[in-house]
Every structure is written in C-alpha cells, then in structure tokens.
Design a protein around this motif. Structure first.
Motif, short mmCIF file in Angstrom:
data_model
loop_
_atom_site.label_atom_id
_atom_site.label_comp_id
_atom_site.label_asym_id
_atom_site.label_seq_id
_atom_site.Cartn_x
_atom_site.Cartn_y
_atom_site.Cartn_z
N GLU A 29 0.83 -1.21 0.00
CA GLU A 29 0.00 0.00 0.00
C GLU A 29 0.87 1.26 0.00
O GLU A 29 0.57 2.23 -0.69
CB GLU A 29 -0.93 0.00 1.22
N LEU A 30 1.95 1.24 0.77
CA LEU A 30 2.85 2.39 0.83
C LEU A 30 3.49 2.66 -0.52
O LEU A 30 3.63 3.80 -0.94
CB LEU A 30 3.93 2.16 1.90
N ARG A 31 3.84 1.59 -1.21
CA ARG A 31 4.47 1.75 -2.54
C ARG A 31 3.55 2.45 -3.52
O ARG A 31 4.00 3.17 -4.39
CB ARG A 31 4.87 0.37 -3.06
N LYS A 32 2.25 2.23 -3.37
CA LYS A 32 1.28 2.83 -4.28
C LYS A 32 0.90 4.27 -3.92
O LYS A 32 0.31 4.97 -4.73
CB LYS A 32 0.01 1.97 -4.33
N LYS A 33 1.22 4.69 -2.71
CA LYS A 33 0.86 6.05 -2.27
C LYS A 33 1.67 7.09 -3.03
O LYS A 33 2.83 6.87 -3.39
CB LYS A 33 1.16 6.24 -0.78
N GLN A 34 1.05 8.23 -3.22
CA GLN A 34 1.75 9.37 -3.81
C GLN A 34 2.75 9.92 -2.78
O GLN A 34 2.50 9.85 -1.58
CB GLN A 34 0.76 10.47 -4.18
N VAL A 35 3.84 10.47 -3.26
CA VAL A 35 4.87 11.01 -2.37
C VAL A 35 4.26 12.03 -1.40
O VAL A 35 4.58 12.03 -0.22
CB VAL A 35 6.01 11.65 -3.20
N ARG A 36 3.36 12.86 -1.89
CA ARG A 36 2.78 13.90 -1.04
C ARG A 36 1.97 13.33 0.14
O ARG A 36 1.72 14.00 1.11
CB ARG A 36 1.90 14.84 -1.87
#
Length: 109
Positions: free
Chosen positions: A35-42
């Motif tokens: 899930e973290l990998r798919k999150k946007q940097v912001r």
C-alpha cells in the motif's frame, strides 16, 4: 527492515511449527508495504530520529567517526529531489546542524 521469526522447531522431534501470530504479522506488513508503494509522495510521511543519549548532555547527533548531520542532510536533499516536502531545508549540513542544536522548542520542551 525488521526481521520476524515465523516458525520454530520442536526440540524433541525436530519438527517445524508455524507461529501463526507471527505469520499474520508478516502478511500484514507485506500488505502495508504494498500500500505504501502505491501512495503518492505527497501522502507519505517520513521521520528521522537523531540520537541523543543521555539527554541534555550536549551530545545530539554524535556517533564515533560519522558525519551524522552530513548524512541527514544528504538524505533530506535526496527526499526533496524525489518530491517529498522537507520544509525549508538549510543551504548546508552545517546550517542544518545549527538549526537542530539551537532550536528553542526542541531544547526546552
């Protein structure tokens, strides 16, 4: 990364036994990493912890033969280059060190 032991051996039989609570923890962690990998940097939050022990002894960010603030500065610069909001990053690692060591709120709260 944090290792998790997810099985153990029976000392009498040598048979391996799954530790189900640990397997669940490994699965939960894998899902969260995905899930973290798919999150946007912001939308990501990162924390950098600076060593200081014992507290109030003037040894913030000390480590034998290491340039702690130089390393932190390079990490922050890299994060900034990747699009992370690192706030107002000082121009140099020395300025970063001074800002951390002389931060009134960090000193007295």
């Amino acid at each position: 990364l944090e290792p998790i032991i997810f099985s153990g051996r029976d000392s009498r039989t040598g048979k391996s036994h799954a530790l189900h609570d640990r397997i669940e923890a490994v699965c939960d962690r894998a899902i969260k990493w995905a899930e973290l990998r798919k999150k946007q940097v912001r939308d990501k939050k990162v924390c950098i912890t600076v060593f200081s022990f014992p507290p109030d002894k003037g040894n913030v960010g000390t480590a034998a033969y290491l340039n702690v603030f130089g390393s932190i500065y390079k990490v922050l610069k890299g994060l900034q280059d990747e699009g992370y909001d690192v706030g107002q990053l000082p121009e140099t690692d020395k300025e970063l060190m001074e800002s951390v060591l002389n931060d009134t709120e960090a000193r007295y709260n």
